[in-house]
Design an enzyme around this catalytic site. Structure first.
Site, PDB file in Angstrom:
ATOM      1  N   LYS C 294       0.848  -1.196   0.000  1.00 16.42           N
ATOM      2  CA  LYS C 294       0.000   0.000   0.000  1.00 16.42           C
ATOM      3  C   LYS C 294       0.882   1.244   0.000  1.00 16.42           C
ATOM      4  CE  LYS C 294      -3.467  -2.508   2.772  1.00 16.42           C
ATOM      5  NZ  LYS C 294      -3.966  -2.747   4.160  1.00 16.42           N
ATOM      6  N   LEU C 295       1.968   1.147   0.714  1.00 20.54           N
ATOM      7  CA  LEU C 295       2.958   2.223   0.748  1.00 20.54           C
ATOM      8  C   LEU C 295       4.248   1.699   0.140  1.00 20.54           C
ATOM      9  CD1 LEU C 295       1.110   3.593   2.855  1.00 20.54           C
ATOM     10  CD2 LEU C 295       3.148   4.108   4.164  1.00 20.54           C
TER      11      LEU C 295
END
Lengths: 358, 358, 358, 358
Positions: C294-295
């Site tokens: 996600k990051l």
């Protein structure tokens, strides 16, 4: 799946299954394979089991309104059966224990009661629990009267609390934390005794006799570190954080200053509701404690983020179910906490001095 | 809308609007009309303003790693400018203050550092903040050396900390909490001094001279209650909870026992991260405190659920912006904290006795 | 000090100093050198500054009662001045925004009001904030009437909310979140629209006309991922957690499935009160988000554990003070959110299909 | 003691006593007389017992990573034995359930693992729990393939999830939440399905066929309210808060709009870790819910502030021990959740319309 990947994905979560009649032991055994705080509690139980099976001195720290909240006979049980070896407590937990050991009660209330109405009736509220302020005042007087009978000299909180437990036992014959510690010769330290109603009772004795009520809390620091120095394998169990958590860690850090054999607690458990990210000691992680040397780098450790009233009954009931034999043959440190100098396994600690290895 | 309904729906929320260059005062003024903890902080500021404008003795309690976390010069500022009259602190906050006043530093770290690596370098971690353990050890020795020079007799923590601040000021000329309190003659109480590195320093003095390091924490109880008895209008500002929160409340409860004029704090603020529902004192509500008589039923009060490092800089900057005049003409209690007996407005408190109205 | 040790102890904490008249910018500049959540907020501000100066699409997620609590014009400001590029919100925040944009108000109350009395007056309470239930019912009808006028076909929440904002602007000329997004052509997604009073209004339209109120939330998933695919440098700012936090992350994960250029958000901020240790997504750490992709592994990130009403006014005021120029020359993604297909920089996204790189 | 005082001090706290072999039932029975969250859990059990013995439709809401965390077979058990009548869930809990029902696993990890290393191995972390991202991708494809086989028309989440459970059962024969609900004909609503991997699977079907993956979440609102209208005596059990908590309450509020017989849930339990004072719905108190009419003024209710993984195994095991007979003769609402229209006790709900009393 690659070998490196399978290194991480070895032990599957086993969904908890419901069985009628499951015991505390069954519950915690199943919770070892779930996640989050349920797993942490199950892990804490296994670590406590390993503590009991190994050659360590176990410190228990108690903060929060545990006695008022119905936990005092669990703590008494831990002392009586020597699941632990030394208690460090806030004054309030000892005071509320004394209140009930003297035959008074705390009462079921609610957090939404009208506090002005309670104040008018002189009823004190602790979240959802109530007590009579008049009874508290009579406790304070009872403590002051006891203090006035003592020889007028400084007492460590450990010596004072032993004598208080002795007096309480002789007067009431009732089980409780203070009386259990007296009977089992388990030392209790109360580093913040001045911040409690026991302290208030002591101060009321002082008011009547200016030589009464001398508590030597600096002596407590030396004595607690000497316990570690004399038997450097230690474990820490913390309920709620607060001054007991730090005092137990400080004993280890201070001991290390005087003895090379001390390398931090080998086991550490904590059941806390505080969190690390505000920087306070109550919520600090057990990993952070390693940087200070409070815990050894190889320590086994578990943090359970939970209210103690939820986690402790389950945890201790499970231990009681499986640890009978281990407890019976446990290698225990033996204290004589009755005198000015604490005696460990027959040998008194040094007088106002750190024990130094030679 | 019915009349009864409009009774509830009188004062609309005003959405916060953004302006470049807005000051702390502007921010908090706008936050009075929003909701939740933002509004609570804005309310706390107004209550503190009213404290400063009225005839009360203001106690400040400080717990949590405030000094290590960069809050010590705010607390020094509150003492120097007499936003408060009496400080009750954990030992750690005073110790970390002493560390920096002596020219040492805490350092910016991260909560994800490797604690084994830090331990190897003898670096102590407080969440995201670091310090050198060797420097800490030298502080302990510095304290012990100072203690050994003192006349060998019991000291309340208040008298001891005054002398410590004096010594620190004379040696360093540096601003800090202890030195500010010495210079402003503001008393500091540390009821759990045995649970801190200041206590460890005291114990190291005792190790060298068995008559050194006597701290009379029971005397602190009497003295703090006498402050309330002598001027029963009081206010409580609590940062972080812990022993200072309870000690400030206890002073009021104990004072009420000896004086009918005492009726609980008239103002109370707390900035805490703990919550009420686990029953611990740190998170307990200000309403609960009313049932005990710690707070008067008519008290003005606000709880801000926030990390102190977020709320305090904003709060005190706003006060500094608007309260200059009020501070200048404030009716302050005047202490002389230098001797064995605390002197209030020229008159010493009774010696080891509660002041009793006649 | 050894070289290795000095590697850790480089940047000292600078105690915060008080100055009258200090601005939000001053406060946060000083807070960069303190600890805990104060430092985190100061860090969050610098990261947001770097986002604005670099070539990224900024998603903002809003959960919790932000509009009722007085934060809606800050969010409108962020949209109008393009501190952000795309909003993902709970339905409640949009509904309470609509309530005020329509000229109704929320009111200052207290958490200790008698809820039975409020229920009797048809007043709804959100902690310390109140609103009229009758006015809420009229909002629902207003929404239903608007929905009934729309062409009867499925709408993504993004298209529907654009049209709702347009209608609201034309009727009221008032600033708010929905109207700001309409005017700035900033898309709003509401993945849990069925769990809100906007959903209730849509359902009331359906009740009257069985072909009305069709919301295509699966279309939202595709559209949000296509925004990432078309310009894979993204940032995430999360207020409060909830469905918006996950939806913004999901867009990145889903986009990665169809495009190799997507590697996770490059910047991530969150202001949350939840904690990681219970396993829920709202409190999950930004490090955990990296394991999912996600990051990005190199992302700049900061978590601030705080109530939004405390942290956001300070944070955005500081940005407004220093970012004027940066905002003016910011490389912004340009949307046309008015139609069935979202148009980015002049080119419509694929119709019900993921954009695939060729 | 005065009569008024004794009104408050009636029921003493009974300290918890330890017995080897105590069952979950024993533990909770004793915990009724302690304090804080322990007592709240014991109270929650008694309220759930009374729900089961009375004539109410019981909604269960599940948020947080319960399935990944090992709670999914408890939820399946509650469905199979009809401790509950209708489930409202986040998508993630259903997705992680599907993952395990399909034979995949979650794994025991730790919160301190290196997330960059996990990302490199494509392992996703949920606090202390791990899963293979590749397996997740295959789930998504499996869902997409299933969706593509369905008739191309809109489905409420309830109808879709029934069919998904049916497909899963036919393919795997494995117990789980989705398969239990299919077999017991218990409806599941997922109002935020777009914010989950089930939504991602649906979107991937849409990508391949632009007429696939239509979920009618507005239909869910009507259907859930009609369940309440048809049998207005309801109860709410909430695990973790989130969209399910609000959706269950919204059903009651929306139902009241169309039927005078609806007056709010008669029983309400919640096990949450969020707190009320930040204003968010997840942590909101059950008293606040009364102001909205979500709960009836006379409702029985209990909030337990705890991680679900700690409280739920103990709670449901105790119920299973004592409620066998009650469950056997419980007056249950009967659903047929297999078709476009939900059928209750043999009668279909209105088609896209609220049921109106005549």
């Amino acid at each position: 799946m690659s070998r490196r990947k399978s290194r991480f994905l070895r032990k599957p979560v086993e969904p908890f299954t419901i069985s009628a009649g499951a015991t505390a032991d069954d519950l915690l055994a199943r919770m070892e394979r779930i996640s989050f705080q349920g797993r942490n509690l199950a892990t804490a139980r296994r670590i406590w089991e390993r503590m009991l099976g190994s050659d360590v001195t176990i410190f228990l720290g108690t903060a929060g309104a545990l006695s008022a909240g119905g936990m005092r006979l669990i703590i008494a049980h831990l002392i009586e059966h020597r699941y632990i070896d030394c208690l460090v407590s806030t004054g309030a937990n000892l005071y509320h224990d004394l209140h009930e050991t003297r035959g008074r009660r705390h009462f079921i209330g609610s957090p939404t009661l009208d506090d002005a109405a309670l104040a008018a009736e002189r009823i004190d509220r602790v979240y959802d629990t109530l007590a009579s302020e008049d009874e508290f005042c009579r406790n304070d007087e009872w403590i002051a009267s006891f203090v006035l009978k003592l020889e007028k000299r400084p007492y460590t909180s450990r010596e004072f609390l032993f004598k208080l437990g002795e007096h309480l036992w002789k007067e009431t014959d009732n089980r409780g934390i203070l009386t259990a510690a007296y009977r089992a010769n388990v030392p209790i330290f109360c580093p913040a005794i001045a911040d409690s109603s026991i302290g208030m009772g002591l101060s009321q004795a002082r008011h009547r006799d200016q030589t009464a009520g001398q508590i030597d809390v600096i002596g407590d620091i030396i004595e607690s570190a000497n316990i570690v120095i004399r038997r450097p394998s230690t474990a820490s169990i913390v309920l709620g954080g607060g001054t007991p958590k730090n005092f137990i860690n400080q004993a280890s850090v201070q001991a290390e200053f005087y003895s090379d054999r001390v390398t931090g607690h080998k086991y550490a458990l904590q059941i806390v509701t505080d969190v690390p990210h505000y920087g306070g000691a109550s919520g600090s992680s057990l990993e952070e404690a390693q940087s200070w040397g409070k815990l050894s780098i190889e320590s086994e450790r578990a943090t359970v983020h939970s209210d103690v009233t939820l986690a402790l009954p389950l945890l201790v009931t499970a231990l009681e179910t499986t640890m009978k034999d281990t407890i019976a043959k446990r290698k225990r440190i033996e204290f004589d906490a009755s005198g000015r100098l604490l005696i460990i396994n027959g040998q008194p600690l040094p007088d106002n001095r750190y024990h130094q290895d030679t």
